[in-house]
Design a protein around this motif. Structure first.
Motif, PDB file in Angstrom:
ATOM      1  N   LEU A   6       0.833  -1.195   0.000  1.00 27.43           N
ATOM      2  CA  LEU A   6       0.000   0.000   0.000  1.00 27.43           C
ATOM      3  C   LEU A   6       0.867   1.244   0.000  1.00 27.43           C
ATOM      4  O   LEU A   6       1.958   1.269   0.581  1.00 27.43           O
ATOM      5  N   THR A   7       0.376   2.286  -0.650  1.00 31.34           N
ATOM      6  CA  THR A   7       0.969   3.603  -0.524  1.00 31.34           C
ATOM      7  C   THR A   7      -0.008   4.439   0.287  1.00 31.34           C
ATOM      8  O   THR A   7      -1.180   4.581  -0.089  1.00 31.34           O
ATOM      9  N   VAL A   8       0.461   4.960   1.434  1.00 28.32           N
ATOM     10  CA  VAL A   8      -0.436   5.643   2.365  1.00 28.32           C
ATOM     11  C   VAL A   8       0.044   7.051   2.644  1.00 28.32           C
ATOM     12  O   VAL A   8       1.236   7.363   2.505  1.00 28.32           O
ATOM     13  N   SER A   9      -0.899   7.893   3.064  1.00 29.65           N
ATOM     14  CA  SER A   9      -0.587   9.281   3.393  1.00 29.65           C
ATOM     15  C   SER A   9      -1.416   9.686   4.596  1.00 29.65           C
ATOM     16  O   SER A   9      -2.569   9.252   4.735  1.00 29.65           O
TER      17      SER A   9
ATOM     18  N   ARG B 166     -10.075  14.864   5.115  1.00 32.40           N
ATOM     19  CA  ARG B 166     -11.229  14.441   5.904  1.00 32.40           C
ATOM     20  C   ARG B 166     -12.524  14.964   5.288  1.00 32.40           C
ATOM     21  O   ARG B 166     -13.529  14.263   5.227  1.00 32.40           O
ATOM     22  N   GLU B 167     -12.494  16.191   4.831  1.00 33.87           N
ATOM     23  CA  GLU B 167     -13.685  16.775   4.228  1.00 33.87           C
ATOM     24  C   GLU B 167     -14.024  16.065   2.927  1.00 33.87           C
ATOM     25  O   GLU B 167     -15.189  15.762   2.650  1.00 33.87           O
ATOM     26  N   GLU B 168     -13.018  15.788   2.097  1.00 34.18           N
ATOM     27  CA  GLU B 168     -13.253  15.115   0.821  1.00 34.18           C
ATOM     28  C   GLU B 168     -13.763  13.689   1.030  1.00 34.18           C
ATOM     29  O   GLU B 168     -14.589  13.194   0.256  1.00 34.18           O
ATOM     30  N   LEU B 169     -13.274  13.034   2.073  1.00 32.26           N
ATOM     31  CA  LEU B 169     -13.648  11.642   2.322  1.00 32.26           C
ATOM     32  C   LEU B 169     -14.910  11.521   3.154  1.00 32.26           C
ATOM     33  O   LEU B 169     -15.383  10.410   3.408  1.00 32.26           O
ATOM     34  N   GLY B 170     -15.449  12.648   3.603  1.00 35.18           N
ATOM     35  CA  GLY B 170     -16.669  12.596   4.405  1.00 35.18           C
ATOM     36  C   GLY B 170     -16.433  12.079   5.803  1.00 35.18           C
ATOM     37  O   GLY B 170     -17.336  11.510   6.421  1.00 35.18           O
ATOM     38  N   LEU B 171     -15.214  12.271   6.331  1.00 34.17           N
ATOM     39  CA  LEU B 171     -14.875  11.779   7.659  1.00 34.17           C
ATOM     40  C   LEU B 171     -15.104  12.876   8.692  1.00 34.17           C
ATOM     41  O   LEU B 171     -15.075  14.070   8.387  1.00 34.17           O
ATOM     42  N   SER B 172     -15.333  12.457   9.921  1.00 32.02           N
ATOM     43  CA  SER B 172     -15.562  13.423  10.993  1.00 32.02           C
ATOM     44  C   SER B 172     -14.283  14.189  11.285  1.00 32.02           C
ATOM     45  O   SER B 172     -13.172  13.672  11.126  1.00 32.02           O
ATOM     46  N   SER B 173     -14.455  15.399  11.697  1.00 31.59           N
ATOM     47  CA  SER B 173     -13.308  16.248  12.007  1.00 31.59           C
ATOM     48  C   SER B 173     -12.519  15.647  13.161  1.00 31.59           C
ATOM     49  O   SER B 173     -13.065  15.235  14.177  1.00 31.59           O
ATOM     50  N   GLY B 174     -11.216  15.593  12.996  1.00 30.66           N
ATOM     51  CA  GLY B 174     -10.371  15.052  14.052  1.00 30.66           C
ATOM     52  C   GLY B 174     -10.115  13.567  13.952  1.00 30.66           C
ATOM     53  O   GLY B 174      -9.331  13.025  14.735  1.00 30.66           O
ATOM     54  N   MET B 175     -10.759  12.854  13.004  1.00 30.82           N
ATOM     55  CA  MET B 175     -10.489  11.422  12.862  1.00 30.82           C
ATOM     56  C   MET B 175      -9.065  11.214  12.365  1.00 30.82           C
ATOM     57  O   MET B 175      -8.618  11.859  11.419  1.00 30.82           O
ATOM     58  N   ASP B 176      -8.349  10.317  13.029  1.00 31.02           N
ATOM     59  CA  ASP B 176      -6.980  10.003  12.642  1.00 31.02           C
ATOM     60  C   ASP B 176      -6.945   8.754  11.789  1.00 31.02           C
ATOM     61  O   ASP B 176      -7.834   7.897  11.863  1.00 31.02           O
ATOM     62  N   GLY B 177      -5.867   8.651  10.999  1.00 32.21           N
ATOM     63  CA  GLY B 177      -5.697   7.470  10.170  1.00 32.21           C
ATOM     64  C   GLY B 177      -4.813   7.765   8.982  1.00 32.21           C
ATOM     65  O   GLY B 177      -4.240   8.850   8.852  1.00 32.21           O
ATOM     66  N   LEU B 178      -4.721   6.787   8.087  1.00 34.91           N
ATOM     67  CA  LEU B 178      -3.924   6.904   6.868  1.00 34.91           C
ATOM     68  C   LEU B 178      -4.826   6.659   5.666  1.00 34.91           C
ATOM     69  O   LEU B 178      -5.540   5.657   5.620  1.00 34.91           O
ATOM     70  N   VAL B 179      -4.785   7.568   4.710  1.00 37.10           N
ATOM     71  CA  VAL B 179      -5.550   7.364   3.492  1.00 37.10           C
ATOM     72  C   VAL B 179      -4.674   6.607   2.496  1.00 37.10           C
ATOM     73  O   VAL B 179      -3.479   6.880   2.363  1.00 37.10           O
ATOM     74  N   ILE B 180      -5.263   5.637   1.837  1.00 38.53           N
ATOM     75  CA  ILE B 180      -4.535   4.821   0.862  1.00 38.53           C
ATOM     76  C   ILE B 180      -4.604   5.526  -0.493  1.00 38.53           C
ATOM     77  O   ILE B 180      -5.689   5.786  -1.019  1.00 38.53           O
ATOM     78  N   THR B 181      -3.460   5.851  -1.045  1.00 37.64           N
ATOM     79  CA  THR B 181      -3.412   6.552  -2.330  1.00 37.64           C
ATOM     80  C   THR B 181      -3.137   5.619  -3.492  1.00 37.64           C
ATOM     81  O   THR B 181      -3.432   5.960  -4.640  1.00 37.64           O
ATOM     82  N   GLU B 182      -2.594   4.423  -3.199  1.00 36.37           N
ATOM     83  CA  GLU B 182      -2.304   3.475  -4.283  1.00 36.37           C
ATOM     84  C   GLU B 182      -2.198   2.069  -3.698  1.00 36.37           C
ATOM     85  O   GLU B 182      -1.750   1.881  -2.563  1.00 36.37           O
ATOM     86  N   VAL B 183      -2.642   1.080  -4.473  1.00 34.58           N
ATOM     87  CA  VAL B 183      -2.552  -0.318  -4.066  1.00 34.58           C
ATOM     88  C   VAL B 183      -1.861  -1.094  -5.181  1.00 34.58           C
ATOM     89  O   VAL B 183      -2.296  -1.033  -6.340  1.00 34.58           O
ATOM     90  N   ALA B 184      -0.795  -1.812  -4.856  1.00 26.58           N
ATOM     91  CA  ALA B 184      -0.078  -2.597  -5.864  1.00 26.58           C
ATOM     92  C   ALA B 184      -0.978  -3.683  -6.429  1.00 26.58           C
ATOM     93  O   ALA B 184      -1.627  -4.415  -5.675  1.00 26.58           O
ATOM     94  N   ASP B 185      -1.038  -3.785  -7.743  1.00 26.78           N
ATOM     95  CA  ASP B 185      -1.933  -4.738  -8.398  1.00 26.78           C
ATOM     96  C   ASP B 185      -1.622  -6.189  -8.041  1.00 26.78           C
ATOM     97  O   ASP B 185      -2.504  -7.037  -8.054  1.00 26.78           O
ATOM     98  N   ASP B 186      -0.347  -6.480  -7.732  1.00 23.18           N
ATOM     99  CA  ASP B 186       0.045  -7.858  -7.442  1.00 23.18           C
ATOM    100  C   ASP B 186       0.085  -8.147  -5.943  1.00 23.18           C
ATOM    101  O   ASP B 186       0.613  -9.174  -5.516  1.00 23.18           O
ATOM    102  N   SER B 187      -0.454  -7.265  -5.141  1.00 27.19           N
ATOM    103  CA  SER B 187      -0.410  -7.433  -3.686  1.00 27.19           C
ATOM    104  C   SER B 187      -1.631  -8.178  -3.171  1.00 27.19           C
ATOM    105  O   SER B 187      -2.685  -8.222  -3.822  1.00 27.19           O
TER     106      SER B 187
END
Length: 488
Positions: free
Chosen positions: A397-400, A407-428
């Motif tokens: 995974l490629t994460v950020s 958070r606003e673009e993803l519709g997540l609550s303000s202050g939610m922590d985590g990593l957004v996945i920007t890319e997934v290897a096709d062979d993973s």
């Protein structure tokens, strides 16, 4: 009747020999009787017994005579006035085309002397008029008492001058694969008809949350919907609901909703006019081999809690990452079983719930809410494009890290922590398990994460503990689920 001949003449028969012969004779007679019951010479007595309780159902629905979308004519087109006049007045020149009536056919059965009748919800759905025809030709109008789209069951009521002939429900759990069953109804609108077959399979699930179907090879066709499936004692063990067919006709694969599901629904519709199912208030998924290994769960069973919104479970202390292994004194095998057990439980009751958490079993007590009142659809925006910055590659995974803009673009609550996945290897393996760009990782190893270093630390901890995989909590469109990925 099997007779035992006692030898005469010079040979003497001891009492022991005589009782042995008598015992063998009785055993043979019982075997022959059981065989005769298993393979009846005729179903005529059963058909005569049940015929007065089975009904044909005809419905009529008023629909607009104009169907389909109106043609789209460009503004300013020379045909604009013509088509507007055509659509407003109709092809025959009438000013308001009269609506027409659409008829539908189905079956049902009487469950009480005072006129309660069971059928499928889809048989009477949206009907303006419902007509019940009995085996003797009598016809009566019916009213809808209540419906349950989740199990496709409806309860109707007719008013009759004389008591009706009801049929009893049987225990569908006692129906064995290979047992004889009889279906009766109105196939293809041909009138009362009987077909016989066997129970082909049990506990079939099609697409519903509360599905528990008996599969049978007794001929079931269109028009049989809502009709009863009888055992050889004249008890209803299922309500004929669906068929698997490439051509619309019976090919020997029919499905009847089991009576033990139907009776609970009918009792509630009869008392309340609606269903009242228990609600636990959790999002769950099945436990897989790799998930069980990643959390140290010995048996691959139970229901893994992915989210605990405000509700009964949260108030009782259930947490995301718990595995529900017991409910109200019964072991939980999978999510389907838990959903059914919770749904069958009485609203407002306090029930014991066993969860597996951090290597130990924890006993909790939950006061159930009502599912129908709690159901809500949660929607969240799906980003068209996820900005890529401060990226880290791990586990295919490629994460950020999340920021307020993401958070606003993803519709997540303000202050939610985590990593957004920007890319997934096709062979993973992550790609094979359905993880995609735009998903958000909020937990790893059942601990919250806010940065790539947190994720790396959790992966290293799993490796040091000898784990083959790590459990990630993934959120997509507001819906959480756990996924186990290999760390080796």
């Amino acid at each position: 009747m099997t007779s035992i001949a006692i030898p005469q003449g010079q040979a003497q028969v001891s009492p022991r020999q005589w009782f042995t012969a008598l015992f063998l004779g009785i055993a043979l007679a019982v075997t022959q009787a059981a065989s005769a019951k298993a393979t009846p010479e005729t179903f005529a007595p059963l058909a005569e017994q049940i015929s007065d309780s089975v009904v044909n159902i005809t419905t009529s629905t008023t629909v607009s005579s104009r169907t389909g979308p109106a043609p789209q004519i460009p503004e300013g087109s020379p045909f604009e006035d013509f088509f507007r006049d055509f659509m407003e007045r109709g092809p025959g020149g009438e000013a308001d085309p009269a609506p027409r009536s659409r008829a539908a056919l189905g079956s049902g059965f009487v469950i009480s002397e005072d006129g309660f009748i069971v059928t499928n919800n889809h048989v009477i759905q949206d009907a303006d008029e419902i007509n019940i025809e009995f085996y003797n030709g009598e016809q009566l109008p019916a009213e809808v008492i209540g419906t349950d789209p989740n199990t496709d069951i409806a309860l109707l009521k007719v008013t009759s001058d004389a008591p009706l002939q009801p049929v009893p429900f049987g225990n569908s759990d006692e129906a064995r694969v290979g047992d004889w069953v009889v279906a009766m109804g109105n196939p293809l609108g041909q009138g009362f008809s009987v077909s016989a077959g066997i129970v082909s399979a049990r506990n079939r699930a099609l697409s519903g949350t509360y599905d528990d179907y008996i599969q049978t090879d007794a001929a079931i066709n269109r028009g049989n919907s809502g009709g009863p499936l009888f055992n050889m004692d004249g008890e209803v063990v299922g309500v004929n609901t669906a068929i698997l067919s490439p051509n619309g006709g019976s090919i020997g694969i029919g499905f009847a909703m089991s009576s033990n599901v139907v009776t609970k629904v009918v009792d509630q519709l009869r008392e309340f006019g609606e269903t009242r199912r228990g609600w636990l208030g959790v999002s769950i998924q099945d436990v897989t081999d790799d998930i069980a290994e990643s959390i140290g769960l010995e048996n691959v069973s139970g229901a893994l809690v992915t989210d605990v919104p405000e509700g009964p479970a949260q108030e009782a202390g259930v947490e995301a990452g718990d595995v529900i292994t017991g409910f109200n004194g019964n072991d939980v095998v999978d999510t389907r079983e838990l959903v059914r057990r919770v749904g069958d439980a009485e609203v407002g009751t306090e029930v014991p719930v066993t969860v597996y958490r951090d290597g130990e079993e924890v006993e909790l007590s939950v006061t159930l809410g009502r599912r129908e009142e709690a159901q809500a659809i949660r929607t969240a925006a799906t980003p068209e494009e996820v900005p890529q910055s401060d990226e880290t590659e791990l586990l295919g995974l490629t994460v950020s890290p999340l920021d307020e803009e993401l958070r606003e673009e993803l519709g997540l609550s303000s202050g939610m922590d985590g990593l957004v996945i920007t890319e997934v290897a096709d062979d993973s393996e992550a790609f094979e398990k359905g993880i995609r760009a735009g998903d958000v990782i909020t937990e790893a190893g059942q601990e919250k994460i806010a940065s790539a270093s947190d994720l790396t630390a959790r992966v290293e901890a799993a490796q040091e503990a000898g784990r083959k995989s790590i459990l990630l909590l993934i959120r997509r469109d507001g819906n959480p689920r756990f996924v186990a990925l290999p760390v080796e």
